[in-house]
Design an enzyme around this catalytic site. Structure first.
Site, mmCIF file in Angstrom:
data_model
loop_
_atom_site.group_PDB
_atom_site.id
_atom_site.type_symbol
_atom_site.label_atom_id
_atom_site.label_comp_id
_atom_site.label_asym_id
_atom_site.label_seq_id
_atom_site.Cartn_x
_atom_site.Cartn_y
_atom_site.Cartn_z
ATOM 1 N N ASP A 1 -62.501 -49.329 71.121
ATOM 2 C CA ASP A 1 -61.622 -48.676 72.089
ATOM 3 C C ASP A 1 -61.907 -49.166 73.512
ATOM 4 O OD1 ASP A 1 -59.606 -47.127 73.030
ATOM 5 O OD2 ASP A 1 -60.609 -45.198 72.744
ATOM 6 N N SER B 1 -58.997 -40.884 80.648
ATOM 7 C CA SER B 1 -59.405 -41.943 79.735
ATOM 8 C C SER B 1 -59.433 -43.287 80.455
ATOM 9 C CB SER B 1 -58.448 -42.020 78.548
ATOM 10 O OG SER B 1 -58.547 -40.867 77.756
ATOM 11 N N HIS C 1 -56.900 -47.486 73.877
ATOM 12 C CA HIS C 1 -55.790 -46.576 73.585
ATOM 13 C C HIS C 1 -54.925 -46.294 74.810
ATOM 14 C CE1 HIS C 1 -58.632 -43.350 75.009
ATOM 15 N NE2 HIS C 1 -57.507 -42.850 75.487
#
Length: 541
Positions: free
Chosen positions: A305, A387, A274
């Site tokens: 992911d 992230s 993402h």
């Protein structure tokens, strides 16, 4: 003896006369032992008022005995008594054979008061306490009751942690509570792994952003907010209103910032999918460099992911090794490094709070939800921008990739474990398709039986699942399962609701044969269904 009188006609005081007889007229041959504040009585301290015609006793030989030992806490002070033996030339009145009477020269005519006794007791107690305190201090300084090994073990090996750990700079141990982990361990992890953590910035074509905006074709929205609301790539200043420059290139706009880390010194980078999702250009900034590298996305997986990037320009980039997340324990210290909110190389620390967490994050722009499994939970602070960054143990090994944080609470962050990454890492590097995890299903849409539905179907069955639809060419279709069939159980086990039946099917392995107990037109039937893989039916939600 009380009625005897001396030569002057005065009454004879035996105590006073006996005391006088113990004195030496000139040579002072008699000795007194005093304790405490009392002083020996001498010739100069003769009491006034005694007449010169007082007839003194002749000098006599005196044998002085040793003083009696003191009791621990006497109630009064004892007066030393002497035993006098008769000698030649004595008066012969027999008085020298009597024991020495209490002398009046002690300045006290009665026993000492209780006040003096109390003071003596207090003084003794205080003296004892003082001596014991001094002995304890000396024993502590000299380590009389502690071995050298135990004394040295109480001092940390690192002298630099003296202020934080409660140890003086001289190396002497002090009484203090040490933290659960040494800050020096976190510092060591950061110094080793920090240079391999990178900042990832993504750029996207402005025209794509416009197409994703539901108001891009609304003239009223454009009138009030202008074309800049859809990116500066509207006409880009050209008179003909065409997009971009004469070469037809459109303008790139920044869309996000994330983190990643180099796991191979040749320039391979791991991050979240993402972070680079729908990006046209990916730029990577390595610590210590000013100009970012342009990275190539080798492979990515929406479901897991995960994404692998590659940068060129050096064959010896700093890198971090991957550890085994299965060997971690809940409560173990973790370190997270990333770029939260764009703040480069921010370090946070916490513990591994839990393992095997499952969460769901809703998809955007009509995309399907992301289903995460087997996640690591940590209380190390994780924020947007973290992230793709590493979650490390105190050995400097990556045991997870930070992926999400709970928006409704604090100290609840999640990371994808390396046990999941290792299974697909080679396929991501080689840009190979990653096989999806099999999802058991039979291809039938179910509804729980109720009393109202039973009345409409005119059946006596009150519990079970009604088949409302069948997927074409699915296992249920191939097994001749039909709409309006009532599935009461499977393999002889009753299931009252559709949720219980679906839960049973999802626990089966793909390819397993299951016998469905059904009721069709009032008759009981058993149909054998082979459990299939839902991933093979892409049109099935």
């Amino acid at each position: 003896m009380d009625n005897q009188k001396n030569k002057s006609g005065q009454p004879f005081d035996e105590d006073a006369n006996d005391s006088k007889r113990q004195e030496s007229s000139e040579s002072g041959s008699s000795y007194y032992y005093s304790y405490g504040p009392f002083q020996s009585y001498g010739k100069t301290n003769e009491e006034p008022g005694q007449g010169a015609d007082y007839e003194r006793s002749q000098p006599e030989e005196v044998e002085v005995t040793k003083p009696q030992p003191l009791k621990p806490f006497p109630s009064s002070y004892d007066v030393i008594r002497s035993t006098v033996e008769p000698t030649n030339g004595s008066s012969g009145d027999g008085r020298n054979n009597l024991p020495a009477a209490k002398s009046s020269n002690w300045q006290y005519n009665s026993k000492p008061t209780k006040k003096s006794s109390v003071r003596s007791v207090i003084a003794g107690v205080l003296a004892g306490m003082l001596i014991m305190t001094g002995a304890m201090v000396f024993a502590d300084r000299a380590n009389l009751f502690t071995s050298d090994q135990a004394a040295s073990a109480s001092v940390p090996a690192s002298g630099s942690a003296s202020n934080s750990g409660g140890v003086e700079s001289t190396g002497k141990a002090t009484t203090a509570l040490y933290p659960v982990t040494d800050s020096g361990e976190v510092t060591k992890v950061v110094s080793q792994a920090g240079p391999a953590v990178v900042k990832i910035e993504t750029l996207t074509d402005a025209s794509k952003q416009n197409s994703n905006n539901p108001y891009s074709s609304d003239p009223f929205y454009r009138y009030f907010f202008g074309d800049d609301a859809f990116g500066s790539g509207g006409n880009n200043g050209s008179e003909d209103g065409s997009n971009g420059s004469s070469s037809g290139s459109s303008q790139l706009v920044p869309t996000g910032i994330g983190s990643g880390f180099i796991f191979d010194k040749t320039g391979y980078i791991l991050t979240n999918e993402h972070v680079v999702h729908n990006a046209d250009v990916v730029q990577v900034t390595v610590q210590g460099t000013e100009k970012p590298y342009e990275a190539k996305v080798l492979g990515k997986s929406y479901e897991l992911d995960l994404a692998v990037l590659k940068i060129e320009g050096d064959s010896n980039f700093p890198s971090i090794p991957l550890g085994n997340s299965d060997n971690t324990q809940v409560g173990e210290w973790m370190v997270a490094i990333g770029n939260p909110q764009g703040f480069d190389h921010t370090v946070t620390a916490g513990v591994l709070s839990a393992k095997e967490r499952d969460i769901t994050i809703a998809g955007e722009n009509g995309e399907k939800n992301r289903e995460y499994e087997h996640l690591l939970q940590t209380d190390a602070s994780i924020n947007p921008g973290n992230s793709g960054g590493p979650l490390l143990n105190l050995n400097g090994e990556v045991i997870g990739i930070n992926v999400a944080v709970s928006s409704d609470s604090q100290g609840i962050g999640f990371a994808i474990p390396t046990s999941t990454i290792s299974e697909v890492l080679d396929k991501l590097k080689n840009n190979e398709k990653i096989p999806q995890k099999p999802v058991p299903f039979i291809g039938a849409t179910l509804m729980t039986m109720t009393e109202e539905v039973a009345k409409q179907m005119q059946t006596d069955v009150k519990e079970g699942s009604i088949v409302t639809d069948i997927v074409f060419k699915s296992p249920a279709y191939n097994a001749d399962l039909r709409p309006y069939d009532i599935i009461t159980g499977a393999n002889g086990t009753k299931f009252a609701t559709k949720e219980k039946l679906i839960e049973f099917i999802q626990k089966q392995q793909v390819g397993t044969k299951v016998t469905m107990n059904i009721v069709r037109d009032g008759k009981n039937l058993d149909l054998e269904v082979t459990v299939g893989d839902k991933n093979e039916f892409s049109n099935v939600n």
